[in-house]
Design a protein around this motif. Structure first.
Motif, PDB file in Angstrom:
ATOM      1  N   ILE A 232       1.537  -1.043   0.044  1.00 42.81           N
ATOM      2  CA  ILE A 232      -0.170   0.035  -0.308  1.00 42.81           C
ATOM      3  C   ILE A 232       0.995   1.110  -0.220  1.00 42.81           C
ATOM      4  O   ILE A 232       2.196   1.196   0.608  1.00 42.81           O
ATOM      5  N   ARG A 233       0.570   1.797  -1.171  1.00 40.45           N
ATOM      6  CA  ARG A 233       1.536   3.420  -0.879  1.00 40.45           C
ATOM      7  C   ARG A 233       1.700   4.485  -0.143  1.00 40.45           C
ATOM      8  O   ARG A 233       2.483   4.859   0.412  1.00 40.45           O
ATOM      9  N   THR A 234       0.302   4.550  -0.074  1.00 36.69           N
ATOM     10  CA  THR A 234       0.444   5.503   1.401  1.00 36.69           C
ATOM     11  C   THR A 234       0.076   5.132   3.187  1.00 36.69           C
ATOM     12  O   THR A 234      -0.015   3.665   3.053  1.00 36.69           O
ATOM     13  N   ALA A 235       0.333   6.505   4.068  1.00 41.06           N
ATOM     14  CA  ALA A 235       0.988   5.452   5.104  1.00 41.06           C
ATOM     15  C   ALA A 235      -0.175   5.737   6.098  1.00 41.06           C
ATOM     16  O   ALA A 235      -0.807   4.592   7.055  1.00 41.06           O
ATOM     17  N   ALA A 236      -0.825   6.623   5.584  1.00 34.88           N
ATOM     18  CA  ALA A 236      -2.741   6.662   6.186  1.00 34.88           C
ATOM     19  C   ALA A 236      -3.286   5.548   5.830  1.00 34.88           C
ATOM     20  O   ALA A 236      -4.147   4.887   6.519  1.00 34.88           O
ATOM     21  N   GLU A 237      -3.369   5.028   4.557  1.00 35.98           N
ATOM     22  CA  GLU A 237      -4.240   3.892   4.550  1.00 35.98           C
ATOM     23  C   GLU A 237      -3.956   2.331   4.704  1.00 35.98           C
ATOM     24  O   GLU A 237      -4.368   1.415   5.145  1.00 35.98           O
ATOM     25  N   ARG A 238      -1.918   2.670   4.729  1.00 36.72           N
ATOM     26  CA  ARG A 238      -1.832   1.513   5.796  1.00 36.72           C
ATOM     27  C   ARG A 238      -2.220   1.397   7.560  1.00 36.72           C
ATOM     28  O   ARG A 238      -2.287   0.482   7.941  1.00 36.72           O
ATOM     29  N   ARG A 239      -1.962   2.321   7.536  1.00 38.55           N
ATOM     30  CA  ARG A 239      -2.254   2.619   8.932  1.00 38.55           C
ATOM     31  C   ARG A 239      -4.256   2.213   9.313  1.00 38.55           C
ATOM     32  O   ARG A 239      -4.942   1.568  10.141  1.00 38.55           O
ATOM     33  N   LYS A 240      -4.719   3.223   8.533  1.00 36.68           N
ATOM     34  CA  LYS A 240      -6.247   2.487   8.587  1.00 36.68           C
ATOM     35  C   LYS A 240      -6.360   1.283   8.372  1.00 36.68           C
ATOM     36  O   LYS A 240      -7.304   0.234   9.074  1.00 36.68           O
TER      37      LYS A 240
END
Length: 317
Positions: A232-240
């Protein structure tokens, strides 16, 4: 191992020594363990009631969570009441019949093994939700959830059958004092007068089978989850994405960490008093912490608890 003699008789009851060696702190330990036990009952019952009443939580993850809460209630109720009776000095509180001892050992092992399998099923649920979201509805349908839960309970029930049967074939003809607060396998075997090698072998093989099978499913599931998160490219999506399995991962780490520490420990750390402390942790402390972990780490559970116990809910507004 002491051989049987004609003058030795088979024991019909045992005495659970518990924590009676700590004379000065018995009342403190009683108050502490009673508080923890009541909190465990209250927290897990709250999870069961809230998930049952809130239609927004009628999803596979919370279906498994209610089963976990039922397990925690049973798991701690098998040992805590008897331990509390012994600490309080209730008449007969430290005594347990031979049949009662085997029953306690069976139920405790049954619920512990069921929890191992259930945590593995919950890991599979998280794997499908994160790695195969488009197929989640097909792979984790309600029918699948019911079958997985039934398999967990059945597997847990079958786990102690052979070990407890072999225990029932042993002869207990010497001292009847178990230096523990419940009928655990190791202190019970120390009192046997007959050959315990078959029983010890069965315990080892069954424990390894349960722990390795369930932990392998969990490790494989989280291995795939981590691989998916790294893509997953974005950190926000990974955290979610990770937040959906953080509570389960914390519960798994706590439960399996304690079990592996208990069964794969060095000889220097294998004193009876140390074993009691570790046993208290996985039989009383962990069932109390698990609902807190899920309610603190999960926004949906926190919201449902808030709605269920708010003044507006009680007023019917």
């Amino acid at each position: 191992m002491q051989p049987s003699t004609p003058n030795q008789t088979h024991r019909t009851e045992f005495v659970l020594l518990g924590f009676t060696e700590a004379h000065e702190t018995l009342l403190f330990l009683f108050a502490l363990f009673l508080t923890m036990y009541l909190l465990t009952l209250l927290e897990n019952l709250a999870i069961i009631v809230v998930v049952g009443l809130d239609h927004r939580l009628h999803r596979p993850m919370y279906f498994f969570l209610t089963h976990l809460s039922c397990l925690e209630i049973g798991y701690t109720s098998v040992t805590a009441p008897k331990m509390l009776a012994g600490l309080l000095g209730v008449a007969g509180g430290q005594r347990i019949s031979y049949a009662g001892c085997l029953s306690q050992l069976f139920v405790f092992t049954f619920l512990g093994a069921t929890e191992c399998f259930l945590l593995a099923a919950m890991a599979y649920d998280r794997y499908v939700a994160i790695c195969l979201p488009l197929r989640y509805g097909a792979l984790v349908s309600w029918g699948t959830c019911v079958r997985l839960a039934a398999a967990c309970w059945l597997g847990g029930f079958l786990t102690p059958v052979l070990p407890v049967y072999l225990t029932s074939r042993l002869t207990f003809c010497g001292p009847n004092v178990i230096d523990h607060f419940f009928c655990d396998a190791s202190p019970l075997l120390a009192l046997a007068c007959s050959d315990v090698a078959p029983k010890e072998t069965a315990d080892l093989l069954v424990s390894l089978a349960v722990l390795l099978a369930s932990s392998a499913v969990i490790a494989a599931s989280y291995g795939r989850i981590v691989w998916t998160l790294l893509r997953i490219r974005t950190a926000a999506e990974r955290r979610k994405a990770f937040s959906t399995c953080a509570a389960h991962l914390a519960v798994v780490s706590l439960f399996y960490g304690t079990l592996f520490f208990m069964y794969v420990r060095t000889g220097a750390a294998s004193s009876i008093s140390f074993n009691k402390v570790v046993s208290v942790f996985y039989s009383i402390v962990t069932p109390m912490l698990n609902p807190l972990i899920y309610s603190l780490r999960n926004q949906e559970v926190r919201g449902a608890l808030g709605r269920a116990f708010s003044c507006r809910s009680w007023k019917g507004q």
